[in-house]
Each structure stands twice: as structure tokens, then as C-alpha cells.
Design a protein around this motif. Structure first.
Motif, PDB file in Angstrom:
ATOM      1  N   GLY A  32       0.791  -1.115  -0.003  1.00  0.00           N
ATOM      2  CA  GLY A  32       0.047   0.036  -0.156  1.00  0.00           C
ATOM      3  C   GLY A  32       1.160   1.398  -0.091  1.00  0.00           C
ATOM      4  O   GLY A  32       2.119   1.441   0.338  1.00  0.00           O
ATOM      5  N   PHE A  33      -0.218   2.505  -0.180  1.00  0.00           N
ATOM      6  CA  PHE A  33       0.727   3.876  -0.139  1.00  0.00           C
ATOM      7  C   PHE A  33       1.594   3.925   1.265  1.00  0.00           C
ATOM      8  O   PHE A  33       2.668   4.969   1.560  1.00  0.00           O
ATOM      9  N   ASP A  34       1.607   3.029   2.534  1.00  0.00           N
ATOM     10  CA  ASP A  34       1.941   3.545   4.107  1.00  0.00           C
ATOM     11  C   ASP A  34       3.433   2.757   3.290  1.00  0.00           C
ATOM     12  O   ASP A  34       4.469   3.449   4.109  1.00  0.00           O
ATOM     13  N   GLU A  35       3.998   2.320   2.907  1.00  0.00           N
ATOM     14  CA  GLU A  35       5.497   2.563   1.979  1.00  0.00           C
ATOM     15  C   GLU A  35       5.984   3.602   2.100  1.00  0.00           C
ATOM     16  O   GLU A  35       7.510   3.326   2.022  1.00  0.00           O
ATOM     17  N   LEU A  36       5.684   4.384   1.820  1.00  0.00           N
ATOM     18  CA  LEU A  36       6.649   5.375   1.014  1.00  0.00           C
ATOM     19  C   LEU A  36       6.122   6.576   1.365  1.00  0.00           C
ATOM     20  O   LEU A  36       7.098   7.847   2.034  1.00  0.00           O
ATOM     21  N   LYS A  89      -6.035   0.050   0.003  1.00  0.00           N
ATOM     22  CA  LYS A  89      -5.395   1.210  -0.555  1.00  0.00           C
ATOM     23  C   LYS A  89      -6.138   1.699  -1.869  1.00  0.00           C
ATOM     24  O   LYS A  89      -5.727   3.204  -1.664  1.00  0.00           O
ATOM     25  N   TYR A  90      -6.992   0.887  -2.101  1.00  0.00           N
ATOM     26  CA  TYR A  90      -8.023   2.095  -2.675  1.00  0.00           C
ATOM     27  C   TYR A  90      -8.870   3.730  -1.584  1.00  0.00           C
ATOM     28  O   TYR A  90      -8.432   5.438  -1.913  1.00  0.00           O
ATOM     29  N   MET A  91      -8.917   3.329  -0.302  1.00  0.00           N
ATOM     30  CA  MET A  91      -8.877   4.553   0.840  1.00  0.00           C
ATOM     31  C   MET A  91      -7.850   5.061   1.095  1.00  0.00           C
ATOM     32  O   MET A  91      -7.979   6.537   1.330  1.00  0.00           O
ATOM     33  N   GLN A  92      -6.870   4.486   0.904  1.00  0.00           N
ATOM     34  CA  GLN A  92      -5.484   5.067   1.014  1.00  0.00           C
ATOM     35  C   GLN A  92      -5.119   6.416  -0.281  1.00  0.00           C
ATOM     36  O   GLN A  92      -4.793   7.400  -0.229  1.00  0.00           O
ATOM     37  N   LEU A  98      -4.379  10.723  -4.653  1.00  0.00           N
ATOM     38  CA  LEU A  98      -4.148  10.088  -6.112  1.00  0.00           C
ATOM     39  C   LEU A  98      -5.060   9.986  -6.689  1.00  0.00           C
ATOM     40  O   LEU A  98      -5.980   9.312  -6.063  1.00  0.00           O
ATOM     41  N   PRO A  99      -4.823   9.508  -7.657  1.00  0.00           N
ATOM     42  CA  PRO A  99      -6.275   9.377  -9.081  1.00  0.00           C
ATOM     43  C   PRO A  99      -6.110   7.558  -8.555  1.00  0.00           C
ATOM     44  O   PRO A  99      -4.977   6.780  -8.330  1.00  0.00           O
TER      45      PRO A  99
END
Length: 282
Positions: A32-36, A89-92, A98-99
Motif C-alpha cells: 500500500g501507499f504507507d510504504e512511501l 489501498k483505495y481508501m489510502q 491520488l488518482p
């Protein structure tokens, strides 16, 4: 470029999209985006109802939400899916502004050997209970080839901007499950975030009054949590012992003041706010 991928069906298309992203130099965000992001771990606000007010306040820290050094150099970043969903992931992606793009965008980019504009591939936010309909998203168009993740994050809407949030996280497996919502709370721009293991300990923090809280984010029925936080015993105003004094004081008026200020919310409040693009009225 970096992409998180989540599909509700069409597994063959998903596998194909994953292979294309990797083979053409894209980065996959499998977790997920939390990796970033670098985010400080939340400390327990209290482990005992008798813990001193100063220690309670000391663990209520300001939000730290920053891109990792590597992520600061990323370009266009998006979610790829087959349809809108309520998956993590969609909620993130919604929280980060983000698109969320249909997998066809990847397929068409490869087919035409060019990075296409993504606006026509943009998926909706989701089913809005406020609107009674699927809500579309409106994002400022920007060429994917020129986009920078750092700019996308800096310009994201922050629905919890300026608000302080006390999270009831539970322990063990329950706490692990709640990590996704800790990330969402930070992504939405809360100015201060702390956690309590259960509602009783959250109640203790409110009673100490060392910090002001706008939201108490609970895992479970909100009405039940409200009863624990502000309820009465057999319809009568109960009393508590003041810290270090040994004297009893009436709590009714103070509880009513806190009740007016503090909003008790759950997962659905966060999800529906993300879909609506604004905090929903309860």
C-alpha cells in the motif's frame, strides 16, 4: 512511477497489469501507499486509569507524516483497479488525493507506447450514503509524465486539518487491524494523534483535561462508546475522584461541555468522508 494495485475481480487482467508495470520499470507498492511514508509510532496514551495527567499529555504527540527519502524522488503515483471499492489501498489513495485509475490506462499506455493523460480513466470515489449515489471525483488534470509525488501530497485536501484525534486501537490483532485507520487519520492532516487501548482509557484522558480532543475514533458501536465516555449510572449523574485530592466532584456539567466538543466517530465516518470529499454530518 509507482502504483498500488487492487482488483475486486478480473484476476487475469490484474496479473497482466502487474507484469506490465514491473517490466516497464514501474514500482509496485504491494503493501500500500504507507510504504512511501515515515510515520512515528503512536505510543499508548495510558495503560492504567490511574496514570498521572502529565504522562497522559506527554504521549499525545503532534502528527509526523513525511515521505521517505526515496519516495521524495518519485514521479506520478496512482492506484490501479477494476472498479471503486472500500479496500484499504483505495481508501489510502482517496486520503492522499491520488488518482484511482482503471487498469485499462496501463494497458492503453503500453499498447500505444506513450504515457496517456489519465483523466478519462479516473474511477469514482465510491458509494456515498450522503448523496445516495456513486460520487465522481474531480482532480486537477496534470500530465503523468511531469507529475511529482511530493507535489501531489503537498496539495492534497486535508479533511482533518487542525483537528486532534484520539484513537481507540485495542491490543494485539485488533490493534494490527487498526493500523490502516491510523494511516488514514494522519494522511487526512490531523494536527495531533494519540491512542488508547480501550474506551475506558480514552475516557480517562478526556477526564484529565490535559489535552483538547476533537474526535474520539472508536472500533465498535459509537453509541456504546458514548455511553462509556459520557454515560450516567441508573440515570443519575455519577462522580469521580479528582486527581491527588481524594475529594469527589460532580461531573455532569463538565461531561456535557466535553460531549459538545468531542465527536465520537467510527470507520464508516472516515470511509464516507473520504468518498464525499468532506467530513460527513452524523
Amino acid at each position: 512511477m509507482a502504483f498500488a494495485v487492487t482488483y475486486t475481480s478480473k484476476e487475469s487482467e490484474k496479473d497482466h497489469v502487474l507484469r506490465l508495470i514491473v517490466s516497464h520499470g514501474g514500482r509496485l507498492l504491494n503493501e500500500g501507499f504507507d510504504e512511501l511514508f515515515i510515520a512515528e509510532s503512536l505510543q499508548d496514551s495510558t495503560t492504567s486509569p490511574k496514570r498521572s495527567p502529565s504522562k497522559l499529555a506527554g504521549n499525545a504527540s503532534s502528527t509526523s507524516f513525511r515521505l521517505t527519502r526515496e519516495a521524495q524522488n518519485l514521479g506520478f503515483t496512482a492506484l490501479i483497479s477494476d472498479r471503486h471499492s472500500r479496500r484499504a489501498k483505495y481508501m489510502q489513495a482517496l486520503a492522499l488525493g491520488l488518482p484511482c485509475l482503471a487498469g485499462r490506462w496501463v494497458l492503453d499506455c503500453i499498447k500505444q507506447n506513450i504515457i496517456l493523460t489519465w483523466e478519462r480513466y479516473l474511477l469514482p470515489a465510491g458509494e456515498s450514503s450522503f448523496l445516495g449515489a456513486v460520487r465522481s471525483r474531480v482532480l486537477l488534470p496534470s500530465p503523468a509524465a511531469e507529475a511529482r509525488l511530493s507535489m501531489m501530497i503537498d496539495t492534497r485536501p486535508k479533511l482533518l486539518n487542525g483537528r486532534s484525534v484520539l484513537l481507540v486501537t485495542g491490543k494485539g490483532k485488533v490493534e494490527e487491524k487498526r493500523k490502516a485507520y491510523v494511516f488514514l487519520t494522519r494522511a487526512l492532516g490531523a494536527k495531533r494523534v494519540a491512542k488508547a487501548a480501550n474506551v475506558e482509557l480514552a475516557k480517562n484522558m478526556l477526564e484529565q483535561g490535559q489535552q483538547d480532543w476533537d474526535l474520539v475514533y472508536v472500533d465498535g458501536p459509537e453509541k456504546q462508546a458514548e455511553k462509556v465516555l459520557f454515560g450516567t449510572i441508573n440515570g443519575e449523574v455519577d462522580s469521580i475522584v479528582t486527581a491527588g485530592a481524594g475529594k469527589k466532584r460532580k461531573r455532569g456539567n463538565e461531561d456535557e461541555q466535553v460531549r459538545r466538543k468531542v465527536k465520537i466517530v467510527g470507520d464508516e465516518f472516515i470511509i464516507q468522508s473520504l468518498i464525499l470529499g468532506a467530513l460527513v454530518e452524523q
